[in-house]
Structures are given as structure tokens and as C-alpha cells.
Design a protein around this motif. Structure first.
Motif, PDB file in Angstrom:
ATOM      1  N   ASN A  41       0.809  -1.202  -0.142  1.00 17.69           N
ATOM      2  CA  ASN A  41       0.001   0.299  -0.143  1.00 17.69           C
ATOM      3  C   ASN A  41       0.862   1.249  -0.061  1.00 17.69           C
ATOM      4  O   ASN A  41       2.001   1.326   0.614  1.00 17.69           O
ATOM      5  CB  ASN A  41      -0.813  -0.087   1.171  1.00 17.69           C
ATOM      6  N   LYS A  45       0.437   1.948  -6.988  1.00 19.88           N
ATOM      7  CA  LYS A  45      -0.260   1.208  -8.054  1.00 19.88           C
ATOM      8  C   LYS A  45      -1.626   2.051  -8.349  1.00 19.88           C
ATOM      9  O   LYS A  45      -1.934   1.982  -9.494  1.00 19.88           O
ATOM     10  CB  LYS A  45      -0.962  -0.171  -6.985  1.00 19.88           C
ATOM     11  N   THR A  46      -2.330   2.640  -7.286  1.00 22.39           N
ATOM     12  CA  THR A  46      -3.523   3.375  -7.830  1.00 22.39           C
ATOM     13  C   THR A  46      -3.141   4.281  -8.897  1.00 22.39           C
ATOM     14  O   THR A  46      -3.827   5.121  -9.723  1.00 22.39           O
ATOM     15  CB  THR A  46      -4.226   4.017  -6.724  1.00 22.39           C
ATOM     16  N   LEU A  49      -2.731   3.401 -12.177  1.00 21.48           N
ATOM     17  CA  LEU A  49      -4.151   3.085 -12.857  1.00 21.48           C
ATOM     18  C   LEU A  49      -4.766   4.577 -13.128  1.00 21.48           C
ATOM     19  O   LEU A  49      -5.396   4.668 -14.129  1.00 21.48           O
ATOM     20  CB  LEU A  49      -5.188   2.227 -11.905  1.00 21.48           C
ATOM     21  N   GLU A  50      -4.620   5.454 -12.076  1.00 18.50           N
ATOM     22  CA  GLU A  50      -5.072   6.811 -12.438  1.00 18.50           C
ATOM     23  C   GLU A  50      -4.331   7.599 -13.704  1.00 18.50           C
ATOM     24  O   GLU A  50      -5.219   8.342 -14.638  1.00 18.50           O
ATOM     25  CB  GLU A  50      -4.769   7.828 -11.337  1.00 18.50           C
ATOM     26  N   TYR A 128     -12.921   2.362 -14.668  1.00 19.23           N
ATOM     27  CA  TYR A 128     -12.100   2.082 -13.359  1.00 19.23           C
ATOM     28  C   TYR A 128     -13.303   1.557 -12.499  1.00 19.23           C
ATOM     29  O   TYR A 128     -14.152   1.904 -12.442  1.00 19.23           O
ATOM     30  CB  TYR A 128     -11.442   3.582 -13.006  1.00 19.23           C
ATOM     31  N   GLY A 130     -13.180   0.431  -8.462  1.00 22.25           N
ATOM     32  CA  GLY A 130     -12.546   0.413  -7.252  1.00 22.25           C
ATOM     33  C   GLY A 130     -13.443   0.431  -6.073  1.00 22.25           C
ATOM     34  O   GLY A 130     -14.412   0.406  -5.963  1.00 22.25           O
ATOM     35  N   LEU A 331      -9.752  -1.058 -15.584  1.00 25.23           N
ATOM     36  CA  LEU A 331      -8.960  -0.834 -14.521  1.00 25.23           C
ATOM     37  C   LEU A 331      -9.486  -1.385 -13.223  1.00 25.23           C
ATOM     38  O   LEU A 331     -10.517  -0.896 -12.821  1.00 25.23           O
ATOM     39  CB  LEU A 331      -8.300   0.716 -14.426  1.00 25.23           C
ATOM     40  N   ASP A 333      -9.038  -2.090  -9.005  1.00 25.37           N
ATOM     41  CA  ASP A 333      -8.133  -1.291  -7.886  1.00 25.37           C
ATOM     42  C   ASP A 333      -8.615  -1.910  -6.747  1.00 25.37           C
ATOM     43  O   ASP A 333      -9.599  -1.708  -5.850  1.00 25.37           O
ATOM     44  CB  ASP A 333      -8.275   0.044  -7.810  1.00 25.37           C
ATOM     45  N   ASP A 334      -8.225  -3.062  -6.179  1.00 28.72           N
ATOM     46  CA  ASP A 334      -8.015  -3.710  -4.747  1.00 28.72           C
ATOM     47  C   ASP A 334      -9.932  -3.929  -4.632  1.00 28.72           C
ATOM     48  O   ASP A 334     -10.073  -3.400  -3.445  1.00 28.72           O
ATOM     49  CB  ASP A 334      -7.405  -2.909  -3.959  1.00 28.72           C
ATOM     50  N   ALA A 361      -4.926  -3.938  -9.721  1.00 23.50           N
ATOM     51  CA  ALA A 361      -3.967  -3.802  -8.846  1.00 23.50           C
ATOM     52  C   ALA A 361      -4.292  -4.168  -7.447  1.00 23.50           C
ATOM     53  O   ALA A 361      -5.562  -4.040  -6.944  1.00 23.50           O
ATOM     54  CB  ALA A 361      -3.778  -2.054  -8.490  1.00 23.50           C
TER      55      ALA A 361
END
Length: 386
Positions: A41, A45-46, A49-50, A128, A130, A331, A333-334, A361
Motif C-alpha cells: 500500500n 499502484k493506484t 491506474l489513474e 475504472y 475501485g 482498470l 483497484d483492490d 492492482a
């Protein structure tokens, strides 16, 4: 659903990053299939993606200000993506931007230059998903408006322009309502501003309603798959007219404008006292309801709301995928960590179904319920291909 575009398949091939958040410099090959982005963390990673999302769509899913994405120690940042368009033959495309603090953007789409980040939007699909998707169910109305407006801007060519014009007339109308000399202009000025305001509001409402109606079957399909439940989800649109979703889609636009104008007439005195616009596209909302009519926000369990939020994310992806004819990058994200094994596997099956490119991610590779085709590792903003 709105008419699909021509059957083009855009494949992202390479991403160039300079001074974007904590990523100082990177040149990453983007490949078909599933790419896993691993790392602890807070490593970036984010941010990766961003960067990929922002260079594709022209806006950030995390920040309103462009200055926020520029590295703290830098005065500017640059993003550029290269890709390939596959139809009968193959051709290349490229787009990107340079951001300078408090100086706006320099945008390039192939050989065309611009200062408008909106030029990056709509060329190809990029969605995206998330943890924020869960907040769509119980969060502020602004989150749900943004969700439907993103889809509206993909399926309706004039969507972004309508939203820009609406925000502009809203600012003008609020400014006039706050001035002390509004009585000098009287009803003539009020009607002139309100007439334009209502025209734009009605078009946005009807387009939003069309998107939501198109999304209901997809939402039910994904919710049932993730939750394993049998209950259906309905969407209700809240814009103060009392019209049901189907009625809002089918009503004549001039009739809708008259309804909205009458609503504004009733609010006129109150608006002049308050000094702001009390109704409009900026105050609309939609709600997720169980088949028996109860609102998810107040009657859904944590698990049901989480499943519904993820279903909304997948609905946005599939809506974009269908509209862009199978050329949508996803994309992720976790989003697996708080799901039980069954829901995790169901979600994984949905994500990998008919997807050309997925970038996922995760802080722990064991949270991924499927094998990856490619692996990137992020550590303190440094991105390494493994």
C-alpha cells in the motif's frame, strides 16, 4: 441503448509517465490480457491506474484539480499513451497531455493540438472499478450523478457539451440571483436565464434517464451473479417531476420543459431569498431499489450494498464495452479483499469475460482469484516489469 460505434478494437500498447504523482519517470509496455500490478500500500499502484485512466479519458477519478496530479517536487507532468486500432488492417494512435501548475493543459491527439482535456475523452473505452464503487449505493448524490454522466457522455455525442453549458448557465443564474439589482431586470431577465436553464436541464434529464433504463438489465444480471441472490434491482430517477423512469424517457421534450418551467416558477420567490438555484440537473439523483420498492440505502445489508456497488461498476464497464464494440480497457483497484471466496470468484469470472485488456492492482497476489498474463511491480513509484 444508443447506437453503437463502428466495430473498432483499440489496444493500448505503451504508456509514458513523467512526474505524475509519485511516479517520476516510467515507460511501460501494455499488453493484451490480464496485467497484475502488485506492491505494498502507498507505493503507487493506484497512481499507475489513474495515469492510464486520465490519459485515456481526460479527467481523474480521484481529484478535481489537475494540479493535484503533478509531483510535489515538479512544476509539470506529462502522460502519453500509444496504441493500435485493429479493424481489417492495423493502424496506430497516440494521445497525451502536458500539465503545468496553474497554467492549464497542452493536449495532443495524434497530430492535433488543443488546450481542452475533453479532446481525450470518448476515443476509446476505459473504465475504472475501485472501492469507491461501493459508495455509489449509500454515498452522496453527486457520486451517482457523476456515474451516469460518464456513461451519458459516452453514448450521446453532445453529452459533455450539454453538461458544460448547463454548469455555465447555472453559474450565471446563481450570480444573478445573488445580485442586489435583480429587481431592476424583473421577470424578463429571470425568464431569459430560466428558459435556457430549463432547455439544458430537460435534455440532460432525458439522456440520463435513457442511460439508466438501458442499464437496468445489465445491473440485474451482474448483481445476481455476484450475490447469488434472486431479487431484482430497480432504478428510480429523482428529479422532482414525479415522472417514472420510463415516462421520462418517452415524454416529449417540450412537454418536459414545460413541467420543469412550472416547477421553477413555484420556486422563484424562494430562490430570490436564498440567492441560489433550488432545482435542476445539479440536484438530481437516482436510487437503487429492491423489487418490493425498498431503497438499498436504508434497507440493504452491508453485503447487499457492496454487491450492488460492484454490479454498478461492472454495468458501467459492459455499457461502455457494448457501445465501443469490445475495445474497453478495465482498470481494477483492490476490489476483492473484503469479498468471500464465492463472490470473489463470481466477480473474477465476470471481469475476465470477453475483456481485451485488464489492469488489476492488488497489494497481495493471493487476493487475485485467477492467474495473470503479465506482472508489474510498483515500489516507491518505480514500476518494474517482471
Amino acid at each position: 441503448m444508443a447506437a453503437y460505434r463502428a466495430a473498432l478494437i483499440y489496444m493500448l500498447k505503451k504508456l509514458f509517465i513523467t512526474d505524475f504523482r509519485n511516479i517520476n519517470s516510467a515507460e511501460i509496455d501494455l499488453k493484451p490480457g490480464l496485467t497484475l500490478i502488485s506492491g505494498d500500500n502507498g507505493q503507487g499502484k493506484t497512481n499507475f491506474l489513474e495515469a492510464l485512466f486520465m490519459v485515456s479519458q481526460g479527467w481523474s477519478f480521484r481529484s478535481r484539480s489537475h494540479d493535484d496530479v503533478i509531483n510535489w517536487d515538479a512544476k509539470e507532468c506529462m502522460l502519453r499513451v500509444q496504441g493500435e486500432i485493429a479493424v481489417i488492417s492495423e493502424s496506430e494512435f497516440e494521445q497525451g497531455f502536458l500539465l503545468r501548475r496553474r497554467r492549464g493543459a497542452e493536449v495532443r491527439v495524434d497530430s492535433q493540438k488543443s488546450t481542452n482535456m475533453g479532446e481525450l475523452h470518448g476515443r476509446y473505452g476505459c473504465v475504472y472499478m475501485g472501492p469507491e464503487d461501493i459508495a455509489l449505493v449509500r454515498g452522496a448524490p453527486e457520486l451517482r450523478r457523476r456515474w451516469v454522466d460518464v456513461l451519458m457522455s459516452k453514448s450521446h455525442p453532445d453529452g459533455l457539451d450539454l453538461l458544460r453549458k448547463f454548469r455555465r448557465i447555472l453559474r450565471q443564474r446563481n450570480s444573478w440571483l445573488k445580485t442586489s439589482d435583480q429587481n431592476f431586470y424583473g421577470d424578463e431577465q429571470w425568464f431569459a436565464l430560466t428558459d435556457i436553464f430549463v432547455q439544458l436541464w430537460s435534455q440532460i434529464s432525458q439522456r440520463r434517464a435513457q442511460v439508466l433504463e438501458d442499464c437496468i438489465p445489465l445491473l440485474n444480471e451482474f448483481y445476481a451473479e455476484i450475490s447469488g441472490g434472486a431479487e431484482d434491482i430497480n432504478l428510480s430517477y429523482i428529479n422532482g417531476t414525479g415522472l417514472e423512469l420510463a415516462e421520462l424517457v418517452s415524454i416529449d421534450l417540450q412537454e418536459l420543459q414545460q413541467i420543469l418551467l412550472e416547477k421553477m416558477e413555484k420556486l422563484k420567490a424562494r430562490e430570490q431569498i436564498m440567492g441560489l438555484t433550488m432545482a435542476g440537473a445539479h440536484r438530481e439523483d437516482f436510487a437503487l431499489n429492491f423489487s418490493h420498492g425498498k431503497d438499498f440505502r436504508y434497507n440493504g445489508s452491508q453485503g447487499q450494498c457492496r454487491s450492488a456497488g460492484l454490479a454498478l461498476g461492472l454495468t458501467a464497464f459492459e455499457y461502455t464495452q457494448r457501445y465501443f464494440q469490445q475495445n474497453t480497457a478495465l482498470l481494477v483497484d483492490d476490489i476483492f479483499a473484503e469479498l468471500d471466496a464465492k463472490r470473489r470468484q463470481s466477480l473474477a469470472n465476470l471481469i475476465t469475460k470477453n475483456v481485451k485488456q485488464v489492469f488489476a492492482a492488488l497489494p497481495r497476489t493471493e487476493d487475485l482469484p485467477f492467474s495473470s498474463d503479465h506482472l508489474l511491480q510498483v515500489q516507491k513509484g518505480e514500476i518494474t516489469t517482471l
